[in-house]
Design an enzyme around this catalytic site. Sequence first.
Site: not given
Ligand code: RB5
Length: 143
Positions: A7-8, A64-69, A97, A132-133
């Site tokens: 994403d951005h 993405c910004g955090t990689g989380i979403g 693993h 196991r993996h």
């Molecule tokens: C975008 O602002 C941000 O929310 C997205 O890149 C990401 O970090 C979401 O998890």
Amino acid sequence: MIAIGCDHGGYALKQEVMKHLEERHLPYKDFGCDSEESTDYPIYARSVARAVVSGECDRGILICGTGIGISIAANKVKGIRCALCGDCFSAEATRLHNDANVLAMGGRVVGPSLALKIVDTFLDTPFSGEERHRRRIDLIEES
Ligand code: RB5
């Protein structure tokens, strides 16, 4: 073939990663986005994830910004094991693993030099194949 998307918040790092893949002569397919204009990360997570589960691409990289979403969204696609990594130890372990097929990173979290080492570790480490993996991955895939 490597599927790549962002994403951005991941756009700048994706440019660095694509340049690095070119230097390594590793073919990739870019699923967007194409600028730093605000956009929605699930779109790119889904495109990359589908390219991997369909067999069109062998591995995926999502930023993405955090990689989380983007990792949460990718893991909604059956057959995807997307690992959010901010260090090389995790990138190596998730291949050994978890046989992770998609790497996620946070473009606002890791600097480009570390990110490229994470990419190399992820791409160059094979699955261990240990029983196991395999058993644990099978349990994930059953759920
Ligand atoms: C975008 O602002 C941000 O929310 C997205 O890149 C990401 O970090 C979401 O998890």
